[in-house]
Design a protein around this motif. Structure first.
Motif, PDB file in Angstrom:
ATOM      1  N   VAL A  18       0.850  -1.200   0.000  1.00 56.41           N
ATOM      2  CA  VAL A  18       0.000   0.000   0.000  1.00 56.41           C
ATOM      3  C   VAL A  18       0.886   1.252   0.000  1.00 56.41           C
ATOM      4  N   GLY A  36      -1.715   4.384   6.372  1.00 56.66           N
ATOM      5  CA  GLY A  36      -1.489   2.964   6.118  1.00 56.66           C
ATOM      6  C   GLY A  36      -0.346   2.406   6.939  1.00 56.66           C
ATOM      7  N   GLN A 339     -10.568  -0.311   1.275  1.00 59.79           N
ATOM      8  CA  GLN A 339      -9.148   0.055   1.119  1.00 59.79           C
ATOM      9  C   GLN A 339      -8.898   0.584  -0.299  1.00 59.79           C
ATOM     10  N   THR A 340      -9.390  -0.151  -1.302  1.00 56.95           N
ATOM     11  CA  THR A 340      -9.156   0.238  -2.696  1.00 56.95           C
ATOM     12  C   THR A 340      -9.840   1.568  -3.002  1.00 56.95           C
ATOM     13  N   LEU A 343      -8.049   4.549  -1.328  1.00 55.01           N
ATOM     14  CA  LEU A 343      -6.761   4.942  -1.914  1.00 55.01           C
ATOM     15  C   LEU A 343      -6.949   5.486  -3.335  1.00 55.01           C
ATOM     16  N   ALA A 349      -4.621   6.293   2.313  1.00 54.54           N
ATOM     17  CA  ALA A 349      -4.065   4.946   2.445  1.00 54.54           C
ATOM     18  C   ALA A 349      -4.465   4.369   3.795  1.00 54.54           C
ATOM     19  N   ILE A 351      -5.304   0.061   5.587  1.00 52.29           N
ATOM     20  CA  ILE A 351      -5.033  -1.345   5.275  1.00 52.29           C
ATOM     21  C   ILE A 351      -6.245  -2.205   5.643  1.00 52.29           C
TER      22      ILE A 351
END
Ligand code: PLP
Length: 387
Positions: A18, A36, A339-340, A343, A349, A351
């Motif tokens: 990440v 992250g 998460q995707t 970001l 960011a 996790i």
């Protein structure tokens, strides 16, 4: 080429991928807030940096003993005595290049086909990775969200069998920030007396990072574990020294020689100047640590409040470390999807819980080692992603 098939079982730490993706997006000009990676956003305190520079100027350029230089191991012993109230001779202390090698060594020592290793899930991903790599059977144990992600002794003890070789514990915990209470720790240690052949790896790397007046309960305080306890600790988090690569471990008398031999076989010794910086960290002024902790505590209140205000999000108040691990199932998204989206669409960011174990697909980890403004902005962006 024919490599060892065990290599296919090695896992990884998603925080690094990440981080790489966040850096890529940043390089494209995107504004990224990084919640992250688990590292303090503060620089290493000046007195420690100066001690490292001085060591280089003073000519500390060569190998050191594999165990680490004696003054550093003595400083660690004194620190353990001051903070944990336990006497440990420097001969049982190994200076390591960070916290991770201790888990690599400890899990390698006990992991083999047919052995079981009990480990925290959700937990630091390298535990599971190394257990799989070693060929041992991974046996996850989970904390309770309703206990603020604290572990219950009975849950851990129920996972032990005659095949258990190693129990891995991590308090305060990454990724949840949960802390096992003294009562549960007492009960666990009493229960472990029925399992004298089970070794324990206690990852105490966040032991200085506790909130709300909590006191660290080190497993070193329990004499019945002395001959089978490996303690992992280090400088990375407490002194904002993640890039210096400096950690230590305390080993039972019967394992310290083989652990030292693993050091000789793998890294010879830790960078000499870094070891001198480590002495200054432990013996010099601690006010930078105190002010970092005050900042983390303020940020903890902010992020927990903001997350709990979001619809579908439930965030227990963490007792330690610098992570929150909200449950986001109520948003209709799983951790990986969030998460995707965070970001790629919002430049935040974080996790996914699944990176820390099989039981946490409905969670996501935020590190609040970032400024208050960035934390507020990140959660505002998250709110937009969710609506
Ligand atoms: N143990 C836990 C629980 C961690 O969270 C980390 C780092 O994130 C480590 C160990 C590794 O620390 P180091 O960077 O010193 O290897």
């Amino acid at each position: 080429m024919q490599t060892d098939p065990a290599l296919a079982r090695l896992g990884t730490e998603s925080a690094f991928s990440v981080l790489a993706r966040a850096a890529e997006l940043q390089a494209q000009g995107r504004d990224i807030i990084n919640l992250g990676i688990g590292q303090p956003d503060f620089p290493t305190p000046d007195n420690i940096v100066e001690a490292g520079i001085k060591a280089l100027r003073d000519g500390h350029h060569g190998y050191t003993p594999a165990k680490g230089i004696l003054p550093l191991r003595e400083a660690v012993a004194a620190d353990i005595h001051a903070r944990r109230g336990v006497e440990v001779g420097p001969e049982r202390i190994l200076v390591m290049p960070g916290g991770k090698p201790t888990m690599f060594f400890a899990i390698s020592m006990f992991g083999q086909a047919g052995a079981e290793i009990v480990y925290p899930d959700p937990g630091f991903p390298i535990y599971r990775s190394m257990v799989d790599y070693s060929g041992a059977t991974p046996v996850p144990v989970s904390p309770r969200e309703e206990d603020g992600f604290g572990y219950r002794a009975a849950d851990i003890l129920s996972r032990l069998t005659p095949r258990t070789r190693l129990l891995i514990l991590n308090n305060p915990n990454n990724p949840t920030g949960g802390v096992m209470t003294r009562e549960e720790t007492d009960a666990l240690v009493t229960g472990l007396e029925d399992w004298p052949d089970v070794a324990v790896l206690s990852d105490e790397i966040y032991s200085r990072m506790l909130y709300g007046g909590r006191k660290h309960v080190s497993l070193m305080n329990y004499p019945s574990l002395k001959n089978r306890l490996i303690v992992l600790d280090g400088w990375s988090k407490t002194y904002a020294m993640t890039g210096w690569r400096l950690g230590y471990s305390v080993w039972p008398e019967t394992l310290v020689d083989v652990a030292e031999r693993l050091c000789v076989n793998s890294h010879s010794c830790v960078n000499a100047a870094t070891q001198h910086a480590g002495i200054e960290a432990l013996t010099g002024p601690q006010d930078a640590v105190d002010s970092m902790m005050q900042a983390f505590d303020r940020r903890r209140h902010i992020i927990v409040g903001l997350l709990n205000d979001l619809p579908g999000v439930r965030c227990p108040d963490p007792g330690g470390a610098f992570y929150v691990f909200p449950n986001i199932e109520g948003t209709g998204l799983d951790g990986q999807t969030l998460q995707t989206r965070l970001l790629e669409n919002a430049g935040v960011a974080a996790i996914a819980g699944a990176s820390f174990g099989e039981t946490a697909t409905g969670n996501i980890r935020f590190s609040y080692a970032n400024s208050e403004d960035n934390i507020r902005e990140a959660i505002a962006r998250m709110q937009r992603v969710l609506t």
